[in-house]
Write a protein that holds these residues in place. Structure first.
Motif: not given
Length: 333
Positions: A257-258, A260-261, A278, A288, A333
């Motif tokens: 998730r990080s 992707q962010v 997002l 974030r 990732s």
């Protein structure tokens, strides 16, 4: 052999068994192991006797490294190689990685034999440590002039050989098959890395580019041309996959998730558009963003931060993730 196996396991306990088998034999070959060490390694990995028929000479090793006193009653699984055949002596149902062990044993023996009795001499042509005179001499044996235009194609070591001169060689990314091409043609198999077109006496440059390009292949891009990398090729050549820069380690430590962010923050025109992409609230994404800035050591939305991110993300694909530190519970990732 057992000590090496334990070290490889310690690098990443969650690595698949097949990956461990490939890493194990690649490590042995790159370290200069001979046929006997390869047999002992296969026996240690499989837990049963491993054997080889090399030009009529039978060699067998038990998991404890000794020559077994019992007769060979079964050869299963078995695989042919350039000097004969190799096998495991497994009675009953095969284990999940028996085929992989035999395949890598055969491939590794082929490479060891090629080193001892080089047929094509391609290792001389591709070796940057060789002098131009040495490479020129070998090129003459291959009926190539120093100024001839060539390119090197890198494929997996088990890729089918072609009529073109080829050899299986160790690299910093493992064992790779190198094929010397004199005309533009489709790669013999996929995935494939295409080196740049160079003078024949500059073959090491094309080989280096081909190996890097092969490493960058993926399902959506099974063939990568080193020429298309442009200045990124210089960056890749300077990169040490065993000792990655902290920018690379920082990306590797992020969970899915990080990651992707972070990508959205870098690519979006604004923080609000990134939040919409997002499905996050603007203030949540701002928090974030601040946390990622602290973790990475730079702001990924600034001009310099975007460059650092792009360089680190590119080099992460060339990095041996087994040596990259991650906190407990982190995912790649």
């Amino acid at each position: 052999m057992q000590e090496l196996l334990e070290r490889l396991t310690a690098l990443d306990p969650e690595a698949s068994e097949s990956f461990r088998v490939v890493s194990y034999f690649d490590t042995l070959v790159i370290a200069g192991a001979g046929p006997d060490a390869l047999l002992r390694g296969a026996a240690a990995l499989s837990g049963v006797v491993a054997g080889a028929d090399r030009r009529g000479r039978i060699d067998r090793r038990a998991p404890d490294g000794r020559t077994p006193r019992t007769e060979c009653l079964v050869r299963s699984p078995q695989r042919a190689c350039s000097v004969g055949s190799v096998w495991l002596e497994r009675s009953g149902d095969p284990h999940a990685n028996d085929e992989m062990i035999v395949e890598r044993l055969a491939l590794s023996l082929d490479l060891v034999e090629a080193r001892r009795s080089p047929v094509s001499g391609l290792e001389f042509v591709f070796d940057p440590a060789r002098t131009v005179a040495e490479r020129t001499t070998m090129l003459a044996k291959l009926r190539l002039k120093p100024g001839s235009r060539i390119r090197i194609v890198a494929t997996r070591p088990d890729a089918p050989a072609t009529t073109a001169a080829s050899a299986v060689l160790p690299t910093r990314y493992g064992i790779v098959r190198a094929t010397l091409c004199r005309t533009a043609q489709e790669p013999p198999s996929r995935p494939a890395g295409l080196g740049q077109w160079v003078r024949a006496d500059h073959a090491p440059d094309s080989w280096d580019g081909a190996v890097i390009a092969l490493r960058l292949t993926e399902a959506s891009a099974p063939v990568v041309d080193a020429t298309d990398l442009g200045a990124l090729l210089l960056l890749a050549r300077a990169h040490d996959p065993q000792e990655p820069h902290e920018d690379i380690n920082s990306l590797a430590r992020l969970d899915v998730r990080s990651t992707q962010v972070l990508r959205a923050l870098v690519e979006a025109d604004s923080l609000r558009s990134a939040a919409a992409q997002l499905g996050m609230h603007h203030s949540t994404l701002q928090a974030r963003h601040d946390a990622l800035t602290r973790e990475l050591g730079y702001d990924p939305r600034t001009a310099s931060g975007k460059v650092r991110y792009a360089a680190a993300e590119f080099l992460l694909r060339l990095t041996d993730l087994r040596t990259t530190p991650r906190p407990a519970g982190a995912r790649t990732s």
